[in-house]
Design an enzyme around this catalytic site. Structure first.
Site, PDB file in Angstrom:
ATOM      1  N   GLY A 110     -14.474 -24.893  27.814  1.00 37.83           N
ATOM      2  CA  GLY A 110     -14.915 -26.225  27.382  1.00 37.83           C
ATOM      3  C   GLY A 110     -13.848 -26.838  26.498  1.00 37.83           C
TER       4      GLY A 110
ATOM      5  CB  THR B 255     -11.283 -30.846  28.606  1.00 35.86           C
ATOM      6  OG1 THR B 255     -12.447 -30.428  29.359  1.00 35.86           O
ATOM      7  CG2 THR B 255     -10.059 -30.144  29.165  1.00 35.86           C
TER       8      THR B 255
ATOM      9  CG  ASP C  59     -17.775 -34.684  21.420  1.00 36.44           C
ATOM     10  OD1 ASP C  59     -17.081 -35.691  21.214  1.00 36.44           O
ATOM     11  OD2 ASP C  59     -18.644 -34.269  20.629  1.00 36.44           O
TER      12      ASP C  59
ATOM     13  CE  LYS D 129     -12.189 -34.998  24.472  1.00 32.89           C
ATOM     14  NZ  LYS D 129     -12.080 -35.941  25.550  1.00 32.89           N
TER      15      LYS D 129
ATOM     16  CD  GLU E 287     -27.749 -36.347  10.882  1.00 27.41           C
ATOM     17  OE1 GLU E 287     -26.686 -36.373  11.515  1.00 27.41           O
ATOM     18  OE2 GLU E 287     -28.812 -35.913  11.336  1.00 27.41           O
TER      19      GLU E 287
ATOM     20  CG  HIS F  59     -27.742 -26.799  10.776  1.00 26.13           C
ATOM     21  ND1 HIS F  59     -26.814 -25.916  11.275  1.00 26.13           N
ATOM     22  CD2 HIS F  59     -27.731 -27.860  11.617  1.00 26.13           C
ATOM     23  CE1 HIS F  59     -26.266 -26.435  12.364  1.00 26.13           C
ATOM     24  NE2 HIS F  59     -26.812 -27.598  12.594  1.00 26.13           N
TER      25      HIS F  59
HETATM   26  P1  NAP Z   1     -18.995 -31.719  26.461  1.00 26.93           P
HETATM   27  O1  NAP Z   1     -18.254 -32.785  25.759  1.00 26.93           O
HETATM   28  O2  NAP Z   1     -19.977 -32.095  27.541  1.00 26.93           O
HETATM   29  O3  NAP Z   1     -17.926 -30.708  27.055  1.00 26.93           O
HETATM   30  C1  NAP Z   1     -18.270 -29.658  27.900  1.00 26.93           C
HETATM   31  C2  NAP Z   1     -17.025 -28.888  28.256  1.00 26.93           C
HETATM   32  O4  NAP Z   1     -17.395 -27.823  29.118  1.00 26.93           O
HETATM   33  C3  NAP Z   1     -15.977 -29.693  29.000  1.00 26.93           C
HETATM   34  O5  NAP Z   1     -14.706 -29.220  28.648  1.00 26.93           O
HETATM   35  C4  NAP Z   1     -16.279 -29.374  30.444  1.00 26.93           C
HETATM   36  O6  NAP Z   1     -15.136 -29.616  31.214  1.00 26.93           O
HETATM   37  C5  NAP Z   1     -16.624 -27.903  30.310  1.00 26.93           C
HETATM   38  N1  NAP Z   1     -17.467 -27.394  31.406  1.00 26.93           N
HETATM   39  C6  NAP Z   1     -18.615 -27.933  31.874  1.00 26.93           C
HETATM   40  N2  NAP Z   1     -19.089 -27.188  32.886  1.00 26.93           N
HETATM   41  C7  NAP Z   1     -18.222 -26.164  33.056  1.00 26.93           C
HETATM   42  C8  NAP Z   1     -18.159 -25.071  33.944  1.00 26.93           C
HETATM   43  N3  NAP Z   1     -19.078 -24.874  34.904  1.00 26.93           N
HETATM   44  N4  NAP Z   1     -17.136 -24.205  33.829  1.00 26.93           N
HETATM   45  C9  NAP Z   1     -16.181 -24.373  32.886  1.00 26.93           C
HETATM   46  N5  NAP Z   1     -16.184 -25.394  32.007  1.00 26.93           N
HETATM   47  C10 NAP Z   1     -17.193 -26.284  32.104  1.00 26.93           C
HETATM   48  O7  NAP Z   1     -19.833 -30.820  25.451  1.00 26.93           O
HETATM   49  P2  NAP Z   1     -19.520 -30.573  23.890  1.00 26.93           P
HETATM   50  O8  NAP Z   1     -20.149 -31.669  23.112  1.00 26.93           O
HETATM   51  O9  NAP Z   1     -18.086 -30.282  23.698  1.00 26.93           O
HETATM   52  O10 NAP Z   1     -20.405 -29.275  23.599  1.00 26.93           O
HETATM   53  C11 NAP Z   1     -20.017 -27.967  23.978  1.00 26.93           C
HETATM   54  C12 NAP Z   1     -21.012 -26.967  23.398  1.00 26.93           C
HETATM   55  O11 NAP Z   1     -21.009 -27.090  21.983  1.00 26.93           O
HETATM   56  C13 NAP Z   1     -22.470 -27.218  23.819  1.00 26.93           C
HETATM   57  O12 NAP Z   1     -23.139 -25.985  23.883  1.00 26.93           O
HETATM   58  C14 NAP Z   1     -23.031 -28.038  22.658  1.00 26.93           C
HETATM   59  O13 NAP Z   1     -24.421 -27.874  22.542  1.00 26.93           O
HETATM   60  C15 NAP Z   1     -22.301 -27.393  21.498  1.00 26.93           C
HETATM   61  N6  NAP Z   1     -22.172 -28.248  20.322  1.00 26.93           N
HETATM   62  C16 NAP Z   1     -21.481 -29.404  20.365  1.00 26.93           C
HETATM   63  C17 NAP Z   1     -21.342 -30.178  19.216  1.00 26.93           C
HETATM   64  C18 NAP Z   1     -20.559 -31.455  19.218  1.00 26.93           C
HETATM   65  O14 NAP Z   1     -20.396 -32.017  18.131  1.00 26.93           O
HETATM   66  N7  NAP Z   1     -20.057 -31.937  20.330  1.00 26.93           N
HETATM   67  C19 NAP Z   1     -21.930 -29.770  18.017  1.00 26.93           C
HETATM   68  C20 NAP Z   1     -22.623 -28.561  17.986  1.00 26.93           C
HETATM   69  C21 NAP Z   1     -22.734 -27.811  19.136  1.00 26.93           C
HETATM   70  P3  NAP Z   1     -15.206 -29.795  32.836  1.00 26.93           P
HETATM   71  O15 NAP Z   1     -16.310 -30.773  33.107  1.00 26.93           O
HETATM   72  O16 NAP Z   1     -13.853 -30.246  33.234  1.00 26.93           O
HETATM   73  O17 NAP Z   1     -15.526 -28.436  33.368  1.00 26.93           O
END
Ligand code: NAP
Length: 484
Positions: A17, A19, A21, A24, A216, A240
């Site tokens: 993952g 790439t 959110d 990044k 928030e 949390h």
């Molecule tokens: P996101 O922006 O939707 O990114 C998902 C990532 O996973 C992308 O890089 C996507 O790239 C990759 N991905 C999706 N399906 C895949 C597959 N089958 N095989 C390999 N890679 C795959 O999600 P995110 O916000 O970064 O969140 C990621 C995790 O962190 C989640 O579990 C979320 O609940 C947790 N989280 C996020 C935040 C936050 O602030 N964003 C905060 C707390 C927890 P491709 O589509 O190119 O495969």
């Protein structure tokens, strides 16, 4: 004050993952900052993995743009950034497919710490764990980092634990709760256990009540459909806020050691009483100031998911019987602030006539903004007007006390990733802790679902629903004002 940066061992970190959110906004900027601080050896490798068809250069461009966007401009050093970017590479892998794994295996070096960050949807955790093992990429020294949400109830959390346990031992699994990586949260332990001052008073005999607030100003616009499946109880309280409550309430561990700390937190969770319906207030923000309300953002005019919750929680053990913990968290509130306030009881007898001027001692631990601590104490009001009392804060802002070091407090993610590389699990949740937290949470949610309770509306920019005020007033107490 000079903070010591102790370099970690060289490592290979794969970000599944890479790439997305989270990568990044937090992971890649956090790694850059640690590299800048000299904590990451220059022979470490960071490998992004996702399905997108991209080469190393594409991933490096993505990472550079993310770092420039999310790291403060005065921390961008072009030479260091170029050296960091050189450490990055990319493999295209579908967690559920068979391609890319041998390319990843070739990149991994022998005798180097291996960590795998699962920054993907939890439904993919099992696939990743299985393939990492199946392809011989992970060994018994490898670590995996998993993101929240860790389940949505006890059954799904157990299932996730079981899936991971098929391929990794508990000592290899790092369940992230980024609240535990916050400087102040760790300071909570330092203040309690490295000083003689507080611990003798840290019990129901001297503590009237505890308030934990996470407020928030943002709503759920943009991710309303996703949020609507969880709500404040699942999104904030079960993880949390539960962790904060545990750190305040736990007994002193025999040592600052991962299992000793986590054993004590687990005991607290197990001692939590079920929460009575009258001790729960749920709310949804209404439309206002030209913006939609919760239900507009959730895309469901009949949604009963809460964007706000307040709870009175009792802990049935010797230390805390009779001292309630009031928890509240919500979106679209008056200010963005997170704090823990420990309100002490009245002195047994007052020798002063000025009863009106008297206020309780309160220890406030601020998580954000402006991390620090504040101890509210009584002093004599200055001047010749007799012995009148007034309350003043003994204020300690970490940024001020620690000078430049304090201004550059590492982000929670930075610290936690470095702990993964060091192999220190103290600030990560153990599987049994997560399950115990869900075991307490499930009946609360089932209760309001069965009763058909509807969340109360509250105005955006307010302190939450009126009923939440009553939750405290009823007990002769009041919430602290929500302000930055
Ligand atoms: P996101 O922006 O939707 O990114 C998902 C990532 O996973 C992308 O890089 C996507 O790239 C990759 N991905 C999706 N399906 C895949 C597959 N089958 N095989 C390999 N890679 C795959 O999600 P995110 O916000 O970064 O969140 C990621 C995790 O962190 C989640 O579990 C979320 O609940 C947790 N989280 C996020 C935040 C936050 O602030 N964003 C905060 C707390 C927890 P491709 O589509 O190119 O495969």
């Amino acid at each position: 004050m000079v903070s010591r940066v102790i370099p970690v061992d060289p490592f290979d970190l794969v970000i599944f993952g890479g790439t997305g959110d989270l990568a990044k906004r937090k992971i890649l900027p956090g790694l850059y900052r640690r590299f800048l601080a000299g904590q990451i050896p220059s022979d470490s490798a960071i490998i992004g993995a996702a399905r997108a068809d991209m080469d190393d250069a594409g991933f490096r461009d993505l990472a550079r743009a993310a770092i420039v966007e999310f790291v403060a401009a005065d921390r961008i050093d072009d030479t260091v950034l170029a050296a960091f970017i050189e450490r990055l590479s990319y493999v295209s892998i579908d967690a559920q497919g068979s391609g890319g794994w041998s390319a990843l295996k070739k990149k991994m070096r022998k005798n180097t710490v291996r960590a795998f960050y699962f920054s993907v949807a939890p439904s993919l955790f099992g696939d990743l764990a299985e393939r990492l093992h199946g392809h011989g990429i992970a060994d018994e020294d490898s670590r995996i980092v998993v993101e929240k949400p860790f389940g949505r109830d006890l059954a799904s959390a157990r299932e996730l634990n079981a899936v991971l346990a098929r391929h990794f031992a508990e000592g290899q699994i790092y369940r992230i709760d980024h609240y535990l990586g916050k400087e102040t949260v760790q300071n909570l332990m330092a203040v309690r256990f490295a000083n003689i001052l507080f611990e003798p008073l840290w019990k129901s005999e001297y503590v009237d009540h505890v308030q934990i607030t996470v407020a928030e100003t943002v709503g759920v616009d943009g991710r309303g459909a996703y949020y609507d499946k969880s709500g404040a109880m699942r999104d904030m309280v079960q993880n949390h806020m539960m962790q904060l409550l545990c750190l305040i309430a736990m007994e002193p561990p025999y040592h600052f050691d991962p299992d000793a700390v986590r054993d004590e937190k687990l005991k607290v969770i197990r001692a939590l009483d079920p929460v009575l319906p009258e001790d729960i207030v749920r709310g949804q923000y209404l439309a206002g100031s030209g913006q939609g309300g919760y239900r507009d953002h959730a895309g469901d005019a009949a949604s009963r998911t809460e964007s706000y919750i307040a709870l009175k929680v009792n802990i049935s053990n010797w230390r805390w019987k009779g001292t309630p913990f009031y928890l509240r968290t919500g979106k679209r509130l008056r200010a963005r602030t997170s704090e823990i306030a420990i309100t002490f009881r009245e002195p047994p007898h007052s020798i002063f006539d000025d009863a009106e001027g008297w206020r309780e001692n309160v220890l406030v631990i601020r998580l954000q903004p402006n991390e620090g601590m504040n101890l509210m104490v009584m002093i004599k009001e200055p001047g010749p007007g007799g012995m009148r009392l007034t309350q003043v804060p003994l204020d300690m802002s970490f940024a001020t006390v620690l000078g430049e070091e304090g201004e550059d407090i590492p982000d929670a993610y930075e610290r936690l990733i470095m702990d993964v590389i060091r192999g220190n699990q103290t600030l990560f949740m153990r599987g049994d802790e997560v399950e115990a937290a869900w075991a307490w949470t499930d009946p609360i949610i089932e209760g309001w679902e069965k009763r058909g309770d509807r969340p109360r509306g509250y105005d955006p920019g307010s302190s939450g629903p009126e009923d939440a005020l009553m939750l405290m007033h009823r007990d002769g107490r009041r919430w602290r004002e929500i302000r930055e």
